[in-house]
Scaffold this active site. Structure first.
Site, PDB file in Angstrom:
ATOM      1  N   VAL A 233       0.825  -1.215   0.000  1.00  0.00           N
ATOM      2  CA  VAL A 233       0.000   0.000   0.000  1.00  0.00           C
ATOM      3  C   VAL A 233       0.856   1.261   0.000  1.00  0.00           C
ATOM      4  O   VAL A 233       2.060   1.214   0.231  1.00  0.00           O
ATOM      5  CB  VAL A 233      -0.969   0.020   1.208  1.00  0.00           C
ATOM      6  CG1 VAL A 233      -1.910  -1.158   1.150  1.00  0.00           C
ATOM      7  CG2 VAL A 233      -0.192   0.012   2.524  1.00  0.00           C
ATOM      8  N   GLU A 234       0.189   2.411  -0.241  1.00  0.00           N
ATOM      9  CA  GLU A 234       0.843   3.733  -0.295  1.00  0.00           C
ATOM     10  C   GLU A 234       1.998   3.749  -1.290  1.00  0.00           C
ATOM     11  O   GLU A 234       3.059   4.297  -1.036  1.00  0.00           O
ATOM     12  CB  GLU A 234       1.342   4.145   1.103  1.00  0.00           C
ATOM     13  CG  GLU A 234       0.272   4.191   2.173  1.00  0.00           C
ATOM     14  CD  GLU A 234      -0.643   5.400   2.034  1.00  0.00           C
ATOM     15  OE1 GLU A 234      -0.571   6.085   1.009  1.00  0.00           O
ATOM     16  OE2 GLU A 234      -1.427   5.625   2.962  1.00  0.00           O
ATOM     17  N   GLY A 235       1.802   3.117  -2.444  1.00  0.00           N
ATOM     18  CA  GLY A 235       2.864   2.953  -3.426  1.00  0.00           C
ATOM     19  C   GLY A 235       3.524   1.608  -3.203  1.00  0.00           C
ATOM     20  O   GLY A 235       4.252   1.423  -2.224  1.00  0.00           O
TER      21      GLY A 235
END
Length: 764
Positions: free
Chosen positions: A446-448
């Site tokens: 997640v988050e990139g």
């Protein structure tokens, strides 16, 4: 103009200017916004080739305010005592209603919201500490707390909301009346958030009985944390204005493709679909899809109002620092603290061949990795939150923290599982590692996603953003005023050439002087670490310049090369964090093995990355030239040796203040059923009877006590001949009972599970 300047322009900068304009990589609007968003911090110093170490050491030491510490000592501890992670994950698949109510009441969802709106307004350091502490007990609970306090409506409203939006939504979020989620990713737009297919069209529509300017938007989002229970939906979509309605409003030239826009939509608004759940690797945090088809929303639901249409991508990139720099590194650090506390204890408690398994070097090796790298994780956590609390938004630093801290945590968790062996693979209330093993891939993706973060972001953006001249040169080359652009480019190129030549010469000199003339801000044993890191910084600056010069715009397609260059920058940052922590904590002599381990590990990783760069450079001969220039005598940066590894391992298998500091985030419950508390009590009890065990062992060696009899029989004989006292025998018995409890695994009645073809106790 001097003759020298004229010659330089004619034969160097003007031709270079033309070539640079040709090879300049084309940047999409989203790439440009990502490149320009945020700030450059310590990463810029590391990229310079000559980091000013005094700058690092004068950054503020991370501290908690009295209010933050009181919250951690009271509300947070109460929450931790309420959490039964096995019940949450395996039985209920949700947090208990009492926990949800407590989170709302005590404002766990408003750590970042200002006090003027009823929030707690805690620092990034406090936010990180709270999330990490929760994560050592329950990843599911930690995710539920961290999401409203990272990328989402609360943060976006705080930075970009209109006054009316802030006045209405922020108090509701602070009080827990509303639970937010933010819908960005979807089935075909994850790390490539700029490619989201969700679409909104500017139009007029009916809202509350009036015909108002608004947006008709359709979306199909997945993987949205808190979506199943959210009462307000943050939504990112691409906005179009085919009829030029915004231009009519603003009196500006029509633009059909407005760009990514963020809006805030009540979950009960007509057409909004929420409530379904995903099953994120069997963890219990709320995660699910959301959909909407031709949903009309008024224009003032755009976060920031109409002035902020089309500015959503920049808003998101600038606010990603919370998730990348606070929440996910906090989860990684939590795993380190949990693994350190429990694995060292288990290695002392679990016995094989008559002695604690921690005494075997094969077991001590992974324990040493856990100890050394947990020290580094905590150092990186606090340095990164320091940047955010200074008001910085360092996109490269937070990307480094997110990628490497979650990857390190994944490796340390594997080490902890290996040492615990069967104790770690049987799920049940006694297992404090299993759910974290399930959960780490969530933090990785997640988050990139980590693959993208390493291969494209850290160096891909860092090379341009952190380099002292490249971004300015790009701006000069793209200046529509060609004459001015050429003059600016000439001035910058002259500085760039001096910068590159100086770094090359000093790098070559470092090889023959063992870097002893590089600057160090301190004396003593760690001074050499600063000098060697300075050498690596110069080598990175040279390698980056050569890579950009020889590959131009093609560099971003050579992702493995970019990843290795990013690895050098990243490990320079991690090593810097280790040295900063050592200074902040008063240069404790007992921590020197941990410091040496962390820096040696990072230097070795830098060397490995450089070796890969030289061996795989896409242009023939360039890699060999770089190797000859930067490391003509070879790269003598070994990984931490066995002696150092065994020394740091000892910090985890002996009770004491150093072990407590190294694993201070780990929750150790006082309840009789708390699994970490059970292991801790056994660990302490066994340590307290070591001298008594030594007396028994010596008596066995002298033949006074038989070797192959039960412990009870040994103690009876020892009592009868006066080797131990009755009190000592009781202590041994108590310690053994605690040890037996600690090494057990859970078992269940057969009817708890669905029966297969064979029935219990029946022959085939």
């Amino acid at each position: 103009m001097s003759m020298l300047t004229d010659l330089r322009k004619r034969y160097l900068s003007d031709p270079a200017f033309k070539v640079f304009k040709q090879v300049l990589p084309p940047l999409s609007e989203t790439e440009r916004e990502a490149m320009e968003a945020g700030s450059v911090w310590w990463d810029g110093e590391l990229f310079s080739g000559a980091p000013n170490w005094n700058t690092l050491l004068t950054y503020p030491q991370p501290t908690l305010t009295a209010k933050e510490q009181a919250f951690i000592d009271n509300q947070l501890m109460t929450l931790l005592d309420m959490l039964d992670d096995y019940q949450i994950v395996q039985e209920d698949k949700d947090l208990p209603p009492a926990v949800w109510a407590f989170l709302r009441k005590e404002k766990f969802f408003s750590l970042i919201i200002g006090e003027e709106y009823g929030g707690l307004n805690f620092s990034a350091h406090a936010n990180s500490t709270i999330v990490a502490r929760i994560a050592t007990k329950s990843l599911s609970a930690a995710v539920c707390v961290m999401v409203p306090n990272s990328l989402g409506p609360g943060e976006l409203l705080t930075h970009y909301g209109t006054k009316d939006q802030k006045d209405y939504w922020l108090p509701r979020l602070a009080e827990g009346k509303d639970i937010p989620c933010f819908a960005l990713t979807g089935p075909e737009a994850g790390s490539d958030a700029g490619g989201i297919p969700d679409k909104g069209v500017v139009c007029y529509g009916e809202y509350q009985g009036q015909n108002v300017l608004g947006i008709r938007v359709s979306w199909n989002k997945r993987y949205i944390t808190l979506a199943p229970v959210a009462s307000v939906l943050g939504l990112a979509f691409k906005l179009y204005d085919p009829d030029g309605l915004l231009s009519e409003e603003e009196g500006v030239e029509s633009k059909e493709d407005i760009g990514i826009t963020c809006a805030l939509i009540p979950a009960d608004h007509e057409g909004v679909e929420l409530g379904e759940r995903h099953d994120p690797l069997n963890l219990a945090f709320m995660n699910g899809p959301t959909r909407g088809q031709d949903v009309f929303i008024p224009m003032d639901w755009v976060i920031g109002g109409q002035d902020y249409v089309g500015r959503g991508w920049r808003m998101l990139v600038e606010c990603l620092s919370a998730g990348r720099g606070i929440s996910l590194p906090a989860l990684g650090t939590a795993v380190g603290h949990l693994a350190a506390r429990t694995t060292g204890a288990y290695a002392a408690v679990r016995k094989q061949f008559g002695m604690s398994i921690g005494k075997f070097e094969g077991v001590a090796e992974p324990i040493g990795r856990i100890a050394g790298q947990t020290y580094m994780l905590e150092a990186a956590r606090t340095l990164t939150t320091t940047s955010l609390d200074m008001g910085e938004t360092p996109g490269i630093v937070t990307a480094i923290a997110k990628y490497h801290m979650t990857e390190i945590a994944r490796r340390l968790l594997n080490d902890a599982m290996d040492v615990h062996a069967g104790r770690a693979i049987q799920l049940g209330p006694m297992n404090y590692l299993g759910h974290h093993y399930f959960g780490m891939p969530v933090a990785i993706t997640v988050e990139g996603a980590n693959i993208l973060t390493r291969n494209l972001m850290i160096f891909g953006q860092g090379a341009t953003r952190c380099h002292p001249y490249v971004l300015q040169e790009m701006a000069a080359a793209s200046d529509p005023d060609t004459v001015k652009g050429a003059e600016d480019f000439d001035r910058l190129l002259a500085k760039h050439v001096r910068f590159a030549v100086g770094n090359s010469a000093k790098s070559f000199l470092n090889a023959f002087t063992r870097s002893r003339f590089n600057r160090a801000p301190v004396s003593g044993e760690t001074a050499g670490h600063y000098r060697q890191l300075g050498r690596m910084s110069r080598a990175l600056a040279v390698a980056a310049d050569v890579s950009m010069l020889t590959l131009g715009g093609a560099l971003k397609r050579h992702e493995m090369l970019s990843a290795r260059l990013g690895d050098v920058l990243s490990h320079l940052y991690l090593a810097s964090a280790v040295l900063k922590r050592y200074e902040d904590e008063g240069r404790l002599a007992e921590d020197l093995p941990l410091v040496n381990y962390g820096v040696q590990y990072c230097l070795h990783q830098c060397a490995e990355a450089f070796d890969g760069i030289f061996a795989n450079f896409p242009r023939k001969g360039v890699g060999l030239t770089l190797r000859s220039l930067l490391f003509p005598l070879g790269m003598h940066y070994a990984a931490p040796n066995d002696t150092l590894t065994l020394a740091v391992a000892k910090t985890l298998i002996v009770p004491g203040a150093q072990r407590d500091r190294l694993s201070h985030l780990c929750y150790v419950g006082e309840a009789a059923s708390d699994p970490v508390g059970i292991m801790e009590r056994a660990f302490i009890a066994l340590h307290d009877v070591k001298e008594i065990e030594t007396k028994l062992a010596e008596a066995i060696k002298r033949g006074e006590i038989p070797r192959k009899v039960s412990l009870t029989e040994k103690l009876q004989i020892a009592l009868s001949v006066g080797i131990v006292t009755e009190g000592e025998a009781d202590k041994i018995h108590n310690a053994e009972q605690l040890r037996q409890q600690a090494i057990q695994v859970d078992h269940f009645a057969a009817d708890k599970f669905k029966k297969g073809g064979l029935q219990p106790g029946k022959a085939a």
